[in-house]
Each structure stands twice: as structure tokens, then as C-alpha cells.
Write a protein that holds these residues in place. Structure first.
Motif, PDB file in Angstrom:
ATOM      1  N   HIS A  55      -3.450   2.305  12.273  1.00  0.00           N
ATOM      2  CA  HIS A  55      -4.166   1.777  11.110  1.00  0.00           C
ATOM      3  C   HIS A  55      -4.372   2.887  10.087  1.00  0.00           C
ATOM      4  CE1 HIS A  55      -7.676  -0.715   9.360  1.00  0.00           C
ATOM      5  NE2 HIS A  55      -7.573   0.370   8.613  1.00  0.00           N
ATOM      6  N   THR A  56      -3.459   3.003   9.130  1.00  0.00           N
ATOM      7  CA  THR A  56      -3.675   3.971   8.053  1.00  0.00           C
ATOM      8  C   THR A  56      -3.613   3.267   6.708  1.00  0.00           C
ATOM      9  OG1 THR A  56      -2.865   5.967   6.939  1.00  0.00           O
ATOM     10  CG2 THR A  56      -1.210   4.614   8.071  1.00  0.00           C
ATOM     11  N   ASP A  57      -4.590   3.556   5.866  1.00  0.00           N
ATOM     12  CA  ASP A  57      -4.631   3.038   4.495  1.00  0.00           C
ATOM     13  C   ASP A  57      -4.025   4.044   3.518  1.00  0.00           C
ATOM     14  OD1 ASP A  57      -6.123   0.942   5.563  1.00  0.00           O
ATOM     15  OD2 ASP A  57      -8.016   1.964   5.188  1.00  0.00           O
ATOM     16  N   ASN A  58      -3.381   5.073   4.044  1.00  0.00           N
ATOM     17  CA  ASN A  58      -2.952   6.210   3.237  1.00  0.00           C
ATOM     18  C   ASN A  58      -1.932   5.851   2.162  1.00  0.00           C
ATOM     19  OD1 ASN A  58      -2.846   9.256   2.918  1.00  0.00           O
ATOM     20  ND2 ASN A  58      -0.710   8.848   3.426  1.00  0.00           N
ATOM     21  N   LEU A  59      -1.087   4.839   2.427  1.00  0.00           N
ATOM     22  CA  LEU A  59       0.003   4.517   1.507  1.00  0.00           C
ATOM     23  C   LEU A  59      -0.502   4.134   0.115  1.00  0.00           C
ATOM     24  CD1 LEU A  59       3.046   4.086   1.098  1.00  0.00           C
ATOM     25  CD2 LEU A  59       2.761   1.767   1.977  1.00  0.00           C
ATOM     26  N   SER A  79       6.319  10.470  -0.278  1.00  0.00           N
ATOM     27  CA  SER A  79       5.154  11.352  -0.209  1.00  0.00           C
ATOM     28  C   SER A  79       4.241  10.964   0.951  1.00  0.00           C
ATOM     29  CB  SER A  79       4.378  11.304  -1.525  1.00  0.00           C
ATOM     30  OG  SER A  79       5.163  11.784  -2.595  1.00  0.00           O
ATOM     31  N   HIS A  80       4.042   9.663   1.104  1.00  0.00           N
ATOM     32  CA  HIS A  80       3.237   9.154   2.222  1.00  0.00           C
ATOM     33  C   HIS A  80       3.874   9.541   3.554  1.00  0.00           C
ATOM     34  CE1 HIS A  80       1.326   6.356   4.960  1.00  0.00           C
ATOM     35  NE2 HIS A  80       2.449   5.677   5.110  1.00  0.00           N
ATOM     36  N   ASP A  81       5.173   9.317   3.675  1.00  0.00           N
ATOM     37  CA  ASP A  81       5.890   9.610   4.914  1.00  0.00           C
ATOM     38  C   ASP A  81       5.824  11.099   5.246  1.00  0.00           C
ATOM     39  OD1 ASP A  81       7.868   8.953   7.063  1.00  0.00           O
ATOM     40  OD2 ASP A  81       9.190  10.198   5.832  1.00  0.00           O
ATOM     41  N   ALA A  82       5.933  11.943   4.241  1.00  0.00           N
ATOM     42  CA  ALA A  82       5.868  13.391   4.456  1.00  0.00           C
ATOM     43  C   ALA A  82       4.505  13.812   4.998  1.00  0.00           C
ATOM     44  CB  ALA A  82       6.168  14.135   3.157  1.00  0.00           C
ATOM     45  N   LEU A  83       3.444  13.193   4.491  1.00  0.00           N
ATOM     46  CA  LEU A  83       2.100  13.515   4.970  1.00  0.00           C
ATOM     47  C   LEU A  83       1.914  13.053   6.408  1.00  0.00           C
ATOM     48  CD1 LEU A  83      -0.630  14.705   4.401  1.00  0.00           C
ATOM     49  CD2 LEU A  83      -1.303  12.574   3.285  1.00  0.00           C
ATOM     50  N   MET A  84       2.467  11.894   6.743  1.00  0.00           N
ATOM     51  CA  MET A  84       2.382  11.407   8.121  1.00  0.00           C
ATOM     52  C   MET A  84       3.064  12.370   9.093  1.00  0.00           C
ATOM     53  SD  MET A  84       0.755   8.488   8.368  1.00  0.00           S
ATOM     54  CE  MET A  84      -0.383   8.928   7.077  1.00  0.00           C
ATOM     55  N   ASN A 127      13.077   7.327   6.065  1.00  0.00           N
ATOM     56  CA  ASN A 127      11.793   7.832   6.547  1.00  0.00           C
ATOM     57  C   ASN A 127      11.977   8.820   7.689  1.00  0.00           C
ATOM     58  OD1 ASN A 127      10.583   6.026   4.759  1.00  0.00           O
ATOM     59  ND2 ASN A 127      10.421   4.426   6.318  1.00  0.00           N
ATOM     60  N   ARG A 128      11.105   9.801   7.726  1.00  0.00           N
ATOM     61  CA  ARG A 128      11.127  10.754   8.837  1.00  0.00           C
ATOM     62  C   ARG A 128      10.316  10.225  10.020  1.00  0.00           C
ATOM     63  NH1 ARG A 128      10.112  16.457   5.855  1.00  0.00           N
ATOM     64  NH2 ARG A 128       9.003  15.195   4.319  1.00  0.00           N
ATOM     65  N   ALA A 129       9.187   9.588   9.759  1.00  0.00           N
ATOM     66  CA  ALA A 129       8.463   8.862  10.800  1.00  0.00           C
ATOM     67  C   ALA A 129       9.027   7.442  10.867  1.00  0.00           C
ATOM     68  CB  ALA A 129       6.973   8.830  10.482  1.00  0.00           C
ATOM     69  N   GLU A 130       8.723   6.723  11.943  1.00  0.00           N
ATOM     70  CA  GLU A 130       9.130   5.320  12.036  1.00  0.00           C
ATOM     71  C   GLU A 130       7.959   4.456  11.586  1.00  0.00           C
ATOM     72  OE1 GLU A 130      11.367   2.152  14.989  1.00  0.00           O
ATOM     73  OE2 GLU A 130      10.561   4.017  15.834  1.00  0.00           O
ATOM     74  N   HIS A 131       8.192   3.607  10.581  1.00  0.00           N
ATOM     75  CA  HIS A 131       7.125   2.837   9.955  1.00  0.00           C
ATOM     76  C   HIS A 131       7.231   1.347  10.299  1.00  0.00           C
ATOM     77  CE1 HIS A 131       5.568   5.946   7.078  1.00  0.00           C
ATOM     78  NE2 HIS A 131       6.734   6.495   7.413  1.00  0.00           N
ATOM     79  N   PHE A 132       6.066   0.770  10.609  1.00  0.00           N
ATOM     80  CA  PHE A 132       5.922  -0.661  10.828  1.00  0.00           C
ATOM     81  C   PHE A 132       4.798  -1.178   9.930  1.00  0.00           C
ATOM     82  CE2 PHE A 132       7.535   1.182  14.726  1.00  0.00           C
ATOM     83  CZ  PHE A 132       8.524   0.291  15.145  1.00  0.00           C
ATOM     84  N   LEU A 133       4.660  -2.491   9.872  1.00  0.00           N
ATOM     85  CA  LEU A 133       3.604  -3.105   9.068  1.00  0.00           C
ATOM     86  C   LEU A 133       2.411  -3.508   9.934  1.00  0.00           C
ATOM     87  CD1 LEU A 133       5.610  -5.447   6.672  1.00  0.00           C
ATOM     88  CD2 LEU A 133       4.030  -3.648   5.963  1.00  0.00           C
ATOM     89  N   HIS A 134       1.238  -3.299   9.391  1.00  0.00           N
ATOM     90  CA  HIS A 134      -0.010  -3.803   9.960  1.00  0.00           C
ATOM     91  C   HIS A 134      -0.651  -4.671   8.882  1.00  0.00           C
ATOM     92  CE1 HIS A 134      -4.413  -2.645  11.303  1.00  0.00           C
ATOM     93  NE2 HIS A 134      -4.272  -3.935  11.077  1.00  0.00           N
TER      94      HIS A 134
END
Length: 378
Positions: A55-59, A79-84, A127-134
Motif C-alpha cells: 500500500h503506497t500512495d507515493n505515485l 521517478s516513482h519506480d526509482a524511489l521504490m 520498471n525496475r521494481a515489479e508493479h501491481f495495482l491496489h
């Protein structure tokens, strides 16, 4: 690839050793050091499993860095992905709000743009991290159920949460805290705030219960894990259990957390709550839940670096007997298990080589290197 001379944070212990990675998976884990000259020397730093963020609201802060400013989508996502990834997070559930209670922040305008960008960037391998939707479903809203059905089939939805931020209950039992929070967030005066409170209370009575039932039923039918949000009472926890919730996000009282835990629901609290020493809303402290053994998962919520910081700081607190191997599970193995992502979350032969090399720096762990599926991404 061999990563050598590291403190391996395993599920039951921390040991010095090495691991071998082949084709993106952990081939073997050893408590002895490799003698091969090509092995990567970890210099006795910690090697942890990649962190799993539910659960991140960072995006949103990158899509709308200032009021009325919409940033180019691909740049915002990068930018979001880099911070993650620099925070050691290799699996991310990006939380987007459906039926949000106030659109001054541009959430509704940005909703489709964010969902599309998350999905497309992942499909294209950007993406460098693997992203899913919440999908965060704000229940006291006429449009929420319709928005949910519109977006649940777009992208890879890994979790659905059921929220109700109506004043006087759940997160905001203390109405003064509610007023302080929203007046500050949206710049409302006293008259505007009174009108806002009345509107939200009326909407909750009309829409919250029916939306809770219909969205929960739809998520269950699709096999998507459900989360409750801000449960404050035993009755709330019992309702969440009856709906099939797997996760209790941010319960606000010990009673609700204990009831959820006893029902087999994983209790998740905010990592910032640990780092700051308490809840910004005046609710139960995550540390107190850890001390009585009912804290299962941590989430960075609004501050990505807090996830690893909280795991490290919680392991050092004298009020509990947790070791780092236990607290790291709260940010890796346990959230992965709650989502039935059994291929990640721990350093075990056969699992994905999602790995974080980190070393102590004052009161935190500094991330030095990150690998996802054996490929170095930071």
C-alpha cells in the motif's frame, strides 16, 4: 552469480554465508563462503529478500507534484519506480483511490492516466521494481462501485481495500483530528468544513454498506485479495472476516487488531508509525501491536524509505524480543504470502532472486545494491 561474504537474513536466523543465483532464481544458499574469485564480495553487509509493499500512495506526488500541475506520465512513473527500488522494494502495489471524497488533489482526473501508466510501463519492461495495482475503494460515494467495475479488469490488480473515512468513526473517531487533517489538506474554512462533514456523513449512510458488500463480492469472485481499512472495533473485524478479508490495513485500536489477528486476518500497520513513534491520527501505535504479537505486516504508506527503516528499528527495540529475521518477514515473506505470491519474499532455494544488499548507517539500513530476478537494478 554468487553473492559472497554476507549476513543472510533468512526466515529463522541471520547467518554469514553466500548464495548462488541461476536464471533469475536462487539456486542454493550456503553457510560457508565461496572461494570463486568471480563472486561478489558483500563485505559482511546484510543480504535481505526484496521488500514487498502492499500500500503506497507515493505515485500521486509525482503525477501531481503541485496543485493543478500534471506531470508527464512516463517521467512520473520512472521517478516513482526509482524511489521504490532505491528503498529496497522490488514488488510494489501502487494504491489508487476510487470514489475519492474530494477531487482538489486531482485524483479523479489522474485516475485513468495512472492506472494506464502503471500497467503499460510494466508490460513494456520499463520498471525496475515489479508493479501491481491496489484499488482503494472509498465506500461513501455513489460512483465507487461503478468505477471499481470499470477499472478492475485494467492492468494487474493484486489487492482491493474497502475504506470509509467518514468523521466520527474508524480512523477519525476523534472528530477534531478529522477537522484538523482535512482543513489543512484542502484549505477549507470553518463553514466549508462543516458542510464537508455533513456531506460525508450523509453519503456514508447512503452508500457505504451497499458498496462494501458489492465490491467485496466482486473481488472474491475474481480471486483478488481483500483488505479492510481502519477497523476500530471487534464488530468491524468480525464484518471484515465475514467478507473474506485477508488483510486488515491500519486497525486503529488494540481490540480491532487482536480480533483480526485471532480471525486469521493479517494485521498491517504503517511503517511511518514505527519510525515516528506513533500514529499521526492519534490511534494505536504499531509498536504496541508488535509488543503483544499481533503485528504481521508493515507498509510504507506515504514514505517509501520507512519500510526498511521500520523493520530495522523494530528489531532493535527492547520492548520485544524480535530479531531482524522476524521483522524483515513483515516486509517481505508475510505480505507476499498474504497475496499468494509464493515465488518471492524469502531467501530460499527455488524462489526469485529479488535481493537487497544493505548495511547499517546510524539508526537505519542503507541500501547499497538491489537485484530483481537476478538482474541488478540499483
Amino acid at each position: 552469480m554468487i553473492i559472497n561474504n554476507v549476513k543472510l537474513v533468512l526466515e529463522q536466523e541471520v547467518v554469514v554465508g553466500s548464495i548462488e543465483v541461476i536464471d533469475g532464481h536462487i539456486e542454493s544458499v550456503s553457510q560457508s563462503l565461496s572461494q570463486l574469485p568471480a563472486a561478489i564480495d558483500g563485505e559482511l553487509a546484510y543480504l535481505l529478500p526484496g521488500l514487498v509493499e502492499l500500500h503506497t500512495d507515493n505515485l500521486e506526488r509525482f503525477f501531481t507534484p503541485r496543485p493543478k500541475v500534471n506531470w508527464p506520465a512516463n517521467s512520473a512513473m520512472a521517478s516513482h519506480d526509482a524511489l521504490m527500488i532505491s528503498s529496497g522494494i522490488t514488488t510494489v502495489l501502487d494504491a489508487v483511490a476510487l470514489g475519492y471524497i474530494n477531487d482538489q488533489g486531482g485524483r479523479i482526473e489522474n485516475l485513468e492516466r495512472m492506472i494506464h501508466t502503471i500497467s503499460e510501463s510494466q508490460l513494456q519492461g520499463n520498471n525496475r521494481a515489479e508493479h501491481f495495482l491496489h484499488l482503494r475503494c472509498e465506500l461513501p460515494n455513489q460512483d465507487t462501485a461503478g468505477l471499481f467495475e470499470s477499472f478492475v479488469g485494467k492492468g494487474s490488480v493484486a489487492m482491493v481495500s474497502l475504506m470509509d473515512h467518514t468523521p466520527g468513526q474508524r480512523q477519525f473517531v476523534n472528530s477534531e483530528k478529522y477537522r484538523t487533517y482535512y482543513m489543512g489538506k484542502y484549505g477549507m474554512n470553518e463553514q466549508e468544513m462543516a458542510s464537508f462533514e455533513a456531506e460525508q456523513t450523509l453519503a456514508s449512510k447512503k452508500w457505504s454498506h451497499r458498496n462494501r458488500l458489492s465490491i467485496a463480492e466482486s473481488a472474491r469472485a475474481r480471486g483478488i485479495p481483500l483488505a479492510s481499512h481502519d477497523d476500530a472495533t471487534v464488530a468491524h473485524a468480525e464484518e471484515s472476516a465475514s467478507l473474506g478479508c485477508a488483510i486488515a490495513e491500519f486497525p486503529t485500536t488494540i481490540a480491532a487488531a487482536q480480533a483480526s489477528h485471532d480471525a486469521g486476518i493479517c494485521v498491517m500497520m504503517g511503517a511511518p508509525n514505527i519510525v515516528r513513534g506513533g500514529s499521526h491520527s492519534g490511534n494505536v501505535a504499531a509498536k504496541d501491536l508488535a509488543d503483544i504479537g499481533v503485528l504481521d505486516i508493515l507498509s510504507s504508506d506515504y514514505y517509501p524509505a520507512s519500510l526498511l527503516d521500520a523493520a530495522y528499528q523494530l528489531a532493535k527495540m527492547p520492548s520485544n524480543d524480535y530479531g531482524l529475521e522476524h521483522t524483515v518477514q513483515m516486509v517481505s515473506a508475510r505480505p507476499a504470502k498474504a497475496l499468494s505470491m509464493h515465488d518471492r519474499g524469502s531467501i530460499v532455494a527455488g524462489k526469485r532472486a529479488d535481493l537487497v544488499l544493505a548495511r547499517p548507517a546510524q539508526d537505519r539500513l542503507r541500501v547499497d545494491q538491489v537485484w530483481r530476478q537476478g538482474k541488478r537494478v540499483f
